[in-house]
Write an enzyme that holds these catalytic residues in place. Structure first.
Site, PDB file in Angstrom:
ATOM      1  N   GLU A 145      28.668  23.801  61.267  1.00  0.00           N
ATOM      2  CA  GLU A 145      29.812  24.722  62.150  1.00  0.00           C
ATOM      3  C   GLU A 145      30.494  24.416  63.184  1.00  0.00           C
ATOM      4  O   GLU A 145      30.016  23.275  63.735  1.00  0.00           O
ATOM      5  CB  GLU A 145      28.866  25.779  62.430  1.00  0.00           C
ATOM      6  N   ASP A 175      18.691  31.187  56.012  1.00  0.00           N
ATOM      7  CA  ASP A 175      19.520  30.227  57.189  1.00  0.00           C
ATOM      8  C   ASP A 175      18.367  30.371  58.237  1.00  0.00           C
ATOM      9  O   ASP A 175      18.824  30.651  59.521  1.00  0.00           O
ATOM     10  CB  ASP A 175      20.913  30.872  57.590  1.00  0.00           C
ATOM     11  N   ASP A 213      22.363  28.041  53.667  1.00  0.00           N
ATOM     12  CA  ASP A 213      23.084  27.175  54.599  1.00  0.00           C
ATOM     13  C   ASP A 213      22.345  25.921  54.992  1.00  0.00           C
ATOM     14  O   ASP A 213      21.133  25.924  54.916  1.00  0.00           O
ATOM     15  CB  ASP A 213      23.528  27.989  55.731  1.00  0.00           C
ATOM     16  N   ASN A 214      23.031  24.917  55.580  1.00  0.00           N
ATOM     17  CA  ASN A 214      22.445  23.780  56.187  1.00  0.00           C
ATOM     18  C   ASN A 214      21.675  23.091  55.193  1.00  0.00           C
ATOM     19  O   ASN A 214      20.658  22.183  55.531  1.00  0.00           O
ATOM     20  CB  ASN A 214      21.619  24.229  57.204  1.00  0.00           C
ATOM     21  N   LYS A 234      14.571  25.316  58.082  1.00  0.00           N
ATOM     22  CA  LYS A 234      14.895  24.320  56.954  1.00  0.00           C
ATOM     23  C   LYS A 234      13.629  24.128  56.081  1.00  0.00           C
ATOM     24  O   LYS A 234      13.809  24.154  54.643  1.00  0.00           O
ATOM     25  CB  LYS A 234      15.629  23.303  57.118  1.00  0.00           C
TER      26      LYS A 234
HETATM   27  C1  LIG Z   1      20.770  28.830  62.089  1.00  0.00           C
HETATM   28  S1  LIG Z   1      19.957  30.182  63.037  1.00  0.00           S
HETATM   29  C2  LIG Z   1      20.669  31.375  62.169  1.00  0.00           C
HETATM   30  C3  LIG Z   1      22.245  31.705  62.205  1.00  0.00           C
HETATM   31  C4  LIG Z   1      22.519  32.851  61.522  1.00  0.00           C
HETATM   32  N1  LIG Z   1      22.069  33.211  60.113  1.00  0.00           N
HETATM   33  C5  LIG Z   1      24.136  33.333  61.484  1.00  0.00           C
HETATM   34  O1  LIG Z   1      25.014  32.599  60.660  1.00  0.00           O
HETATM   35  O2  LIG Z   1      24.717  33.812  62.275  1.00  0.00           O
HETATM   36  C6  LIG Z   1      18.221  30.085  62.616  1.00  0.00           C
HETATM   37  C7  LIG Z   1      17.661  31.359  63.351  1.00  0.00           C
HETATM   38  O3  LIG Z   1      16.302  31.414  62.592  1.00  0.00           O
HETATM   39  C8  LIG Z   1      15.368  31.635  63.318  1.00  0.00           C
HETATM   40  N2  LIG Z   1      14.260  31.180  62.509  1.00  0.00           N
HETATM   41  C9  LIG Z   1      13.503  30.208  62.618  1.00  0.00           C
HETATM   42  N3  LIG Z   1      12.425  29.896  62.077  1.00  0.00           N
HETATM   43  C10 LIG Z   1      12.125  31.402  61.395  1.00  0.00           C
HETATM   44  C11 LIG Z   1      11.334  31.776  60.580  1.00  0.00           C
HETATM   45  N4  LIG Z   1      10.554  31.058  60.018  1.00  0.00           N
HETATM   46  N5  LIG Z   1      11.362  33.119  60.262  1.00  0.00           N
HETATM   47  C12 LIG Z   1      12.554  33.783  60.641  1.00  0.00           C
HETATM   48  N6  LIG Z   1      13.301  33.575  61.588  1.00  0.00           N
HETATM   49  C13 LIG Z   1      13.329  32.021  61.832  1.00  0.00           C
HETATM   50  C14 LIG Z   1      15.431  31.140  64.593  1.00  0.00           C
HETATM   51  O4  LIG Z   1      14.866  31.788  65.775  1.00  0.00           O
HETATM   52  C15 LIG Z   1      17.231  31.049  64.592  1.00  0.00           C
HETATM   53  O5  LIG Z   1      17.548  32.439  65.419  1.00  0.00           O
END
Ligand SMILES: C[S@@+](CC[C@H](N)C(=O)[O-])C[C@H]1O[C@@H](n2cnc3c(N)ncnc32)[C@H](O)[C@@H]1O
Length: 250
Positions: free
Chosen positions: A234, A174, A202-203, A177
């Site tokens: 969501e 998650d 997800d997504n 993407k």
């Molecule tokens: C959609 S949110 C996650 C929501 C969480 N899984 C939940 O359901 O509560 C996406 C998160 O992924 C992090 N993120 C984005 N790219 C990433 C990467 N390549 N590796 C690790 N984290 C990443 C972002 O900073 C963000 O906090």
């Protein structure tokens, strides 16, 4: 069903999320302080040591105060059911944000250790506050890093958190993407997924992860057995989304 769930586009905090999407993609936060405010809200309003109360308070904040990109309540129930099917001892999440998804995993698997990998140290701080308030800080760990950093975070998981062959029973993807498939393949490359492990993404419908979806379709009945759950983005009911649940056949 209340008005807020039907008219998501009329909520300022949702529009503000769209405006802040570039900031979100760069920093992991929308840019108006809503993630830290969510932790403040949980500490002020949720019962300490009560996971149900903390999750309900985060949902209340996301519906009534400021939209958050958690998996949320509707898709969260699909996540809960998949976790229960996997009955994990070790669960890995990619993308922590405010710690909501990891908290749902920890609730559905009371004896599991949950490791969540997150790029943003500010988000890690928010999530740790929320997990501490829920009383599960001992069981959930946020590792600041990313699977796509050339092996550094993967090595850390191996050396500090005992990730080894066949140890990962559940994986929740998650985060970025565009990185879903590459990061899954990196984890498989380490041999960490046990045969029968469950992977939830997800997504996959919105914003979408077409390469991941195409891979799972192509692998159906070979290395994976996949079910696509039709659901909604969501905290609203207008924008459809897909949660993809796949069992690793090895
Ligand atoms: C959609 S949110 C996650 C929501 C969480 N899984 C939940 O359901 O509560 C996406 C998160 O992924 C992090 N993120 C984005 N790219 C990433 C990467 N390549 N590796 C690790 N984290 C990443 C972002 O900073 C963000 O906090």
């Amino acid at each position: 069903m209340n008005l807020r769930q039907h008219l998501p586009l009329l909520r300022w905090s949702v529009l503000r999320t769209g405006i802040g999407i570039r900031n979100f993609n760069r920093t992991g936060q929308v840019g108006d302080g809503r993630e830290t405010a969510a932790a403040d809200y949980v500490e002020a309003n949720a019962r300490r040591g009560d996971i149900d109360s903390v999750l309900a308070t985060i949902d209340e904040y996301a519906y009534a105060k400021s939209f958050l990109v958690n998996i949320g309540d509707e898709k969260g129930r699909l996540l809960d059911a998949a976790v229960r099917r996997a009955d994990p001892r070790l669960a890995l999440e990619l993308g922590t944000y405010c710690g909501y998804g990891a908290l749902r995993i920890a609730r559905a698997a009371p004896s599991a250790r949950v490791i969540s990998v997150e790029l943003s140290s500010a988000n890690a701080e928010v999530a740790r506050r929320i997990w501490a308030h829920a009383g599960v800080a001992e069981r959930i760990t946020c590792v600041v890093g990313t699977i796509g950093d050339g092996g550094r975070t993967l090595d850390l998981l191996r050396d500090e958190y005992d990730f080894a062959s066949g140890t990962v029973d559940f994986l929740f993807i998650d985060h970025d993407k565009n990185a879903y498939l590459a990061d899954l393949l990196s984890i498989i490359g380490r041999g960490w997924l046990r045969r029968g492990a469950v992977v939830v993404a997800d997504n996959v419908g919105f914003p979408g992860s077409p390469k991941y979806r195409a891979y799972m379709r192509e692998q159906q009945g070979k290395a994976w057995q996949t079910v696509e759950h039709r659901t909604h983005m969501e905290y609203q009911k207008l924008v459809p989304d897909l949660v993809v649940e796949s069992q690793y056949l090895g």
